[in-house]
Design a protein around this motif. Structure first.
Motif, PDB file in Angstrom:
ATOM      1  N   ASP A  36      25.047  18.042 -14.881  1.00  0.00           N
ATOM      2  CA  ASP A  36      25.771  18.281 -16.142  1.00  0.00           C
ATOM      3  C   ASP A  36      27.052  17.455 -16.191  1.00  0.00           C
ATOM      4  OD1 ASP A  36      23.907  20.041 -17.186  1.00  0.00           O
ATOM      5  OD2 ASP A  36      24.973  21.845 -16.507  1.00  0.00           O
ATOM      6  N   GLU A  37      27.773  17.408 -15.070  1.00  0.00           N
ATOM      7  CA  GLU A  37      29.011  16.635 -15.024  1.00  0.00           C
ATOM      8  C   GLU A  37      28.736  15.146 -15.203  1.00  0.00           C
ATOM      9  OE1 GLU A  37      31.159  17.704 -11.469  1.00  0.00           O
ATOM     10  OE2 GLU A  37      31.277  19.813 -12.079  1.00  0.00           O
ATOM     11  N   LEU A  38      27.663  14.667 -14.603  1.00  0.00           N
ATOM     12  CA  LEU A  38      27.297  13.260 -14.758  1.00  0.00           C
ATOM     13  C   LEU A  38      26.894  12.974 -16.203  1.00  0.00           C
ATOM     14  CD1 LEU A  38      26.708  10.423 -13.737  1.00  0.00           C
ATOM     15  CD2 LEU A  38      24.474  11.245 -12.958  1.00  0.00           C
TER      16      LEU A  38
ATOM     17  N   HIS B 207      33.070   8.086 -20.109  1.00  0.00           N
ATOM     18  CA  HIS B 207      34.193   8.088 -19.173  1.00  0.00           C
ATOM     19  C   HIS B 207      34.227   6.753 -18.433  1.00  0.00           C
ATOM     20  CE1 HIS B 207      34.568  12.751 -18.816  1.00  0.00           C
ATOM     21  NE2 HIS B 207      34.501  12.354 -20.068  1.00  0.00           N
ATOM     22  N   SER B 208      35.235   6.578 -17.636  1.00  0.00           N
ATOM     23  CA  SER B 208      35.377   5.316 -16.903  1.00  0.00           C
ATOM     24  C   SER B 208      34.219   5.122 -15.924  1.00  0.00           C
ATOM     25  CB  SER B 208      36.690   5.312 -16.110  1.00  0.00           C
ATOM     26  OG  SER B 208      36.624   6.233 -15.036  1.00  0.00           O
ATOM     27  N   GLU B 209      33.976   3.876 -15.607  1.00  0.00           N
ATOM     28  CA  GLU B 209      32.925   3.556 -14.641  1.00  0.00           C
ATOM     29  C   GLU B 209      33.193   4.250 -13.305  1.00  0.00           C
ATOM     30  OE1 GLU B 209      31.874  -0.444 -12.408  1.00  0.00           O
ATOM     31  OE2 GLU B 209      31.245  -0.522 -14.524  1.00  0.00           O
TER      32      GLU B 209
ATOM     33  N   ASP C 140      28.167  12.484  -6.330  1.00  0.00           N
ATOM     34  CA  ASP C 140      27.993  13.928  -6.175  1.00  0.00           C
ATOM     35  C   ASP C 140      26.522  14.316  -6.318  1.00  0.00           C
ATOM     36  OD1 ASP C 140      30.716  14.334  -5.805  1.00  0.00           O
ATOM     37  OD2 ASP C 140      31.088  14.911  -7.892  1.00  0.00           O
ATOM     38  N   VAL C 141      25.886  13.801  -7.367  1.00  0.00           N
ATOM     39  CA  VAL C 141      24.474  14.110  -7.616  1.00  0.00           C
ATOM     40  C   VAL C 141      23.610  13.638  -6.456  1.00  0.00           C
ATOM     41  CG1 VAL C 141      22.483  13.532  -9.083  1.00  0.00           C
ATOM     42  CG2 VAL C 141      24.669  14.164 -10.131  1.00  0.00           C
ATOM     43  N   LEU C 142      23.836  12.405  -6.017  1.00  0.00           N
ATOM     44  CA  LEU C 142      23.019  11.863  -4.933  1.00  0.00           C
ATOM     45  C   LEU C 142      23.199  12.633  -3.630  1.00  0.00           C
ATOM     46  CD1 LEU C 142      23.267   8.060  -5.644  1.00  0.00           C
ATOM     47  CD2 LEU C 142      21.245   9.497  -5.821  1.00  0.00           C
ATOM     48  N   ASN C 143      24.431  13.024  -3.329  1.00  0.00           N
ATOM     49  CA  ASN C 143      24.654  13.786  -2.099  1.00  0.00           C
ATOM     50  C   ASN C 143      23.879  15.098  -2.106  1.00  0.00           C
ATOM     51  OD1 ASN C 143      26.224  12.175  -0.413  1.00  0.00           O
ATOM     52  ND2 ASN C 143      28.092  12.713  -1.509  1.00  0.00           N
ATOM     53  N   VAL C 144      23.954  15.820  -3.209  1.00  0.00           N
ATOM     54  CA  VAL C 144      23.242  17.094  -3.286  1.00  0.00           C
ATOM     55  C   VAL C 144      21.738  16.846  -3.282  1.00  0.00           C
ATOM     56  CG1 VAL C 144      22.872  19.192  -4.639  1.00  0.00           C
ATOM     57  CG2 VAL C 144      25.165  18.213  -4.477  1.00  0.00           C
ATOM     58  N   MET C 145      21.285  15.881  -4.083  1.00  0.00           N
ATOM     59  CA  MET C 145      19.862  15.599  -4.179  1.00  0.00           C
ATOM     60  C   MET C 145      19.275  15.148  -2.836  1.00  0.00           C
ATOM     61  SD  MET C 145      17.780  13.052  -6.775  1.00  0.00           S
ATOM     62  CE  MET C 145      18.922  13.392  -8.072  1.00  0.00           C
TER      63      MET C 145
ATOM     64  N   ILE D 297      30.624   6.758 -11.427  1.00  0.00           N
ATOM     65  CA  ILE D 297      30.206   6.505 -10.041  1.00  0.00           C
ATOM     66  C   ILE D 297      30.487   7.737  -9.179  1.00  0.00           C
ATOM     67  CG2 ILE D 297      30.781   5.170  -7.963  1.00  0.00           C
ATOM     68  CD1 ILE D 297      31.081   2.732  -9.893  1.00  0.00           C
ATOM     69  N   GLU D 298      31.637   8.350  -9.370  1.00  0.00           N
ATOM     70  CA  GLU D 298      31.976   9.565  -8.618  1.00  0.00           C
ATOM     71  C   GLU D 298      30.945  10.668  -8.875  1.00  0.00           C
ATOM     72  OE1 GLU D 298      35.404  13.038  -8.582  1.00  0.00           O
ATOM     73  OE2 GLU D 298      35.880  11.115  -9.510  1.00  0.00           O
TER      74      GLU D 298
END
Length: 121
Positions: A56-58, A66-68, A77-82, A72-73
Motif C-alpha cells: 500500500d505504501e509503495l 513521490h520522489s524516486e 521494504d516490499v522486497l525485504n518482506v517478500m 526506491i525505499e
C-alpha cells in the motif's frame, strides 16, 4: 495500477535484481538470514499483513508521484518482506516457474500483437 499487477511487477523486479540466497560479504550477516530472522520473530501471517501494508505504501508513493528515492525505499521494504516470505515458505521454485510461464505468455502476446499490426498495415 492494480495491487495484483503491482505485486507481479515486483516479483519480476525481484527476480531480475537479486538472488534468493545472497552471499555474505566481509563478515556481514547475509540479507536472507536477516529476513528469515524477522519472519521467525513475527511469524508468516504477520509478515503477510506487513507485506500488504508495504505494498500500500509503495502504491501510494507511485500514484502520488513521490520522489524516486522514496519509491526506491518503499520497493526495498516490499522486497525485504517478500523475500523473507518466499524463503520461509520455500516458494522459490514455484515463483521461478510461474515467472517463466508469465514471461513467455506475455512475449507470445506481444508477438501476436506485432503480427496483427503488420497485417493491418
Amino acid at each position: 495500477m492494480t495491487l495484483v499487477l503491482l505485486i507481479f511487477k515486483l516479483i519480476l523486479f525481484f527476480n531480475a535484481t537479486s538472488t534468493i540466497s545472497p552471499v555474505a560479504s566481509s563478515g556481514c550477516i547475509p540479507k536472507i538470514k536477516k529476513q528469515l530472522s524477522i519472519i521467525e520473530h513475527y511469524g508468516v501471517e504477520a509478515q503477510y499483513k506487513k507485506l500488504v501494508e508495504e505494498l500500500d505504501e509503495l502504491k501510494e508513493a507511485i500514484v502520488e508521484k513521490h520522489s524516486e528515492a522514496h519509491i526506491i525505499e518503499e520497493m526495498a521494504d516490499v522486497l525485504n518482506v517478500m523475500q523473507g516470505i518466499i524463503a520461509k515458505c520455500e516458494y522459490e521454485k514455484d515463483i521461478k516457474d510461474m515467472q517463466e510461464f508469465k514471461l513467455e505468455r506475455q512475449i507470445q502476446r506481444i508477438y501476436r500483437e506485432n503480427r496483427k499490426d503488420k497485417e493491418n498495415v
